[in-house]
Design a protein around this motif. Sequence first.
Motif, PDB file in Angstrom:
ATOM      1  N   VAL A 155       0.641  -6.466 -13.443  1.00 38.36           N
ATOM      2  CA  VAL A 155       1.851  -6.590 -12.608  1.00 38.36           C
ATOM      3  C   VAL A 155       1.933  -5.458 -11.582  1.00 38.36           C
ATOM      4  O   VAL A 155       2.129  -5.691 -10.383  1.00 38.36           O
ATOM      5  CB  VAL A 155       3.125  -6.613 -13.486  1.00 38.36           C
ATOM      6  CG1 VAL A 155       4.387  -6.521 -12.627  1.00 38.36           C
ATOM      7  CG2 VAL A 155       3.155  -7.880 -14.329  1.00 38.36           C
ATOM      8  N   GLN A 156       1.777  -4.214 -12.057  1.00 41.47           N
ATOM      9  CA  GLN A 156       1.904  -3.062 -11.161  1.00 41.47           C
ATOM     10  C   GLN A 156       0.762  -3.016 -10.140  1.00 41.47           C
ATOM     11  O   GLN A 156       0.975  -2.721  -8.964  1.00 41.47           O
ATOM     12  CB  GLN A 156       1.938  -1.763 -11.974  1.00 41.47           C
ATOM     13  CG  GLN A 156       3.104  -1.645 -12.940  1.00 41.47           C
ATOM     14  CD  GLN A 156       4.463  -1.765 -12.263  1.00 41.47           C
ATOM     15  OE1 GLN A 156       4.653  -1.322 -11.130  1.00 41.47           O
ATOM     16  NE2 GLN A 156       5.425  -2.348 -12.965  1.00 41.47           N
ATOM     17  N   GLY A 157      -0.458  -3.315 -10.611  1.00 37.74           N
ATOM     18  CA  GLY A 157      -1.600  -3.353  -9.693  1.00 37.74           C
ATOM     19  C   GLY A 157      -1.459  -4.452  -8.666  1.00 37.74           C
ATOM     20  O   GLY A 157      -1.811  -4.276  -7.492  1.00 37.74           O
ATOM     21  N   GLY A 158      -0.928  -5.603  -9.085  1.00 36.61           N
ATOM     22  CA  GLY A 158      -0.705  -6.718  -8.163  1.00 36.61           C
ATOM     23  C   GLY A 158       0.293  -6.366  -7.074  1.00 36.61           C
ATOM     24  O   GLY A 158       0.075  -6.656  -5.893  1.00 36.61           O
ATOM     25  N   PHE A 159       1.397  -5.725  -7.491  1.00 34.66           N
ATOM     26  CA  PHE A 159       2.389  -5.303  -6.494  1.00 34.66           C
ATOM     27  C   PHE A 159       1.774  -4.305  -5.518  1.00 34.66           C
ATOM     28  O   PHE A 159       1.939  -4.440  -4.295  1.00 34.66           O
ATOM     29  CB  PHE A 159       3.612  -4.672  -7.163  1.00 34.66           C
ATOM     30  CG  PHE A 159       4.495  -3.941  -6.182  1.00 34.66           C
ATOM     31  CD1 PHE A 159       5.359  -4.637  -5.349  1.00 34.66           C
ATOM     32  CD2 PHE A 159       4.422  -2.547  -6.048  1.00 34.66           C
ATOM     33  CE1 PHE A 159       6.150  -3.968  -4.416  1.00 34.66           C
ATOM     34  CE2 PHE A 159       5.208  -1.880  -5.124  1.00 34.66           C
ATOM     35  CZ  PHE A 159       6.074  -2.589  -4.305  1.00 34.66           C
ATOM     36  N   LEU A 160       1.078  -3.304  -6.047  1.00 33.57           N
ATOM     37  CA  LEU A 160       0.502  -2.274  -5.180  1.00 33.57           C
ATOM     38  C   LEU A 160      -0.561  -2.843  -4.244  1.00 33.57           C
ATOM     39  O   LEU A 160      -0.696  -2.381  -3.104  1.00 33.57           O
ATOM     40  CB  LEU A 160      -0.096  -1.139  -6.024  1.00 33.57           C
ATOM     41  CG  LEU A 160       0.914  -0.227  -6.716  1.00 33.57           C
ATOM     42  CD1 LEU A 160       0.199   0.791  -7.595  1.00 33.57           C
ATOM     43  CD2 LEU A 160       1.806   0.496  -5.699  1.00 33.57           C
ATOM     44  N   LEU A 161      -1.312  -3.837  -4.703  1.00 35.80           N
ATOM     45  CA  LEU A 161      -2.317  -4.461  -3.833  1.00 35.80           C
ATOM     46  C   LEU A 161      -1.641  -5.139  -2.646  1.00 35.80           C
ATOM     47  O   LEU A 161      -2.047  -4.947  -1.493  1.00 35.80           O
ATOM     48  CB  LEU A 161      -3.149  -5.471  -4.628  1.00 35.80           C
ATOM     49  CG  LEU A 161      -4.241  -6.216  -3.843  1.00 35.80           C
ATOM     50  CD1 LEU A 161      -5.254  -5.242  -3.255  1.00 35.80           C
ATOM     51  CD2 LEU A 161      -4.935  -7.244  -4.726  1.00 35.80           C
ATOM     52  N   LEU A 162      -0.602  -5.922  -2.912  1.00 38.33           N
ATOM     53  CA  LEU A 162       0.145  -6.567  -1.826  1.00 38.33           C
ATOM     54  C   LEU A 162       0.770  -5.520  -0.903  1.00 38.33           C
ATOM     55  O   LEU A 162       0.735  -5.653   0.326  1.00 38.33           O
ATOM     56  CB  LEU A 162       1.237  -7.472  -2.407  1.00 38.33           C
ATOM     57  CG  LEU A 162       0.767  -8.714  -3.165  1.00 38.33           C
ATOM     58  CD1 LEU A 162       1.952  -9.421  -3.814  1.00 38.33           C
ATOM     59  CD2 LEU A 162       0.033  -9.667  -2.236  1.00 38.33           C
ATOM     60  N   PHE A 163       1.341  -4.497  -1.509  1.00 36.81           N
ATOM     61  CA  PHE A 163       1.998  -3.430  -0.757  1.00 36.81           C
ATOM     62  C   PHE A 163       1.016  -2.692   0.148  1.00 36.81           C
ATOM     63  O   PHE A 163       1.280  -2.488   1.334  1.00 36.81           O
ATOM     64  CB  PHE A 163       2.654  -2.462  -1.749  1.00 36.81           C
ATOM     65  CG  PHE A 163       3.288  -1.253  -1.128  1.00 36.81           C
ATOM     66  CD1 PHE A 163       4.505  -1.347  -0.462  1.00 36.81           C
ATOM     67  CD2 PHE A 163       2.673  -0.013  -1.200  1.00 36.81           C
ATOM     68  CE1 PHE A 163       5.101  -0.235   0.108  1.00 36.81           C
ATOM     69  CE2 PHE A 163       3.259   1.107  -0.636  1.00 36.81           C
ATOM     70  CZ  PHE A 163       4.477   1.000   0.031  1.00 36.81           C
ATOM     71  N   ASP A 164      -0.137  -2.292  -0.400  1.00 33.03           N
ATOM     72  CA  ASP A 164      -1.112  -1.514   0.378  1.00 33.03           C
ATOM     73  C   ASP A 164      -1.780  -2.344   1.470  1.00 33.03           C
ATOM     74  O   ASP A 164      -2.037  -1.840   2.568  1.00 33.03           O
ATOM     75  CB  ASP A 164      -2.170  -0.913  -0.550  1.00 33.03           C
ATOM     76  CG  ASP A 164      -1.644   0.262  -1.363  1.00 33.03           C
ATOM     77  OD1 ASP A 164      -0.756   0.974  -0.863  1.00 33.03           O
ATOM     78  OD2 ASP A 164      -2.112   0.478  -2.496  1.00 33.03           O
ATOM     79  N   VAL A 165      -2.071  -3.613   1.175  1.00 31.70           N
ATOM     80  CA  VAL A 165      -2.681  -4.483   2.196  1.00 31.70           C
ATOM     81  C   VAL A 165      -1.694  -4.712   3.337  1.00 31.70           C
ATOM     82  O   VAL A 165      -2.063  -4.634   4.520  1.00 31.70           O
ATOM     83  CB  VAL A 165      -3.135  -5.833   1.581  1.00 31.70           C
ATOM     84  CG1 VAL A 165      -3.499  -6.836   2.674  1.00 31.70           C
ATOM     85  CG2 VAL A 165      -4.333  -5.615   0.663  1.00 31.70           C
TER      86      VAL A 165
END
Length: 200
Positions: A155-165
């Motif tokens: 969940v946290q990695g998924g959010f951060l991936l969307l956020f960083d991209v």
Amino acid sequence: MLKTMLLLLSCSCFNHLTAQKTYIDSIAHKRNLLNQTNMVVLGSWASANILYSGMAISTNTGNEKYFHQMNVYWNVVNLGIAGFSFFNTKKQLNKSINLNQNIKEQQLLEKVLLINSGLDVAYIGTGIYLMNRSSSQNLPDNQFQMKGFGQSLVVQGGFLLLFDVYEYLLHRSNGKAFNTMNSKTSFSITGDKLSFVYRF
């Protein structure tokens, strides 16, 4: 006549350089504003996770308990990063920097965001690994912990991936202004001649 031409050329160059300097500063200013906004988003996500998961730890058992526990750990770090970056960026908002420094900062930021995106994929992969690994554990508590921590990482990695991209795309768009600026102006020296060209 020659003095008049030199004066006009000097004024033109000065006006152009002043306009160029303002343009350079506006790119840096927008970059810092984007950073501030993005850190508010990250800080808000972190705060919401800490509050919700902090309360949910005591009312859940099994892997759900560990899911919320990891959410709290993870977002305490996120909140610290967001707060530090927000106030650091605030100091940079009114600073004036030269073109080379501006380009270097822009390129560095874009590289960092791409590296972060790669790390985010690694977090998701680690979470999936832990979730799969949990099913082969003999101790129930260890099984729940691995599954809960794995779910949280996904969940946290998924959010951060969307956020960083998304953050990368915003900054990449802002950085393209350098290409526009460079295509409009050019200086050249040939022998004893100096030429300056500005394309409208």
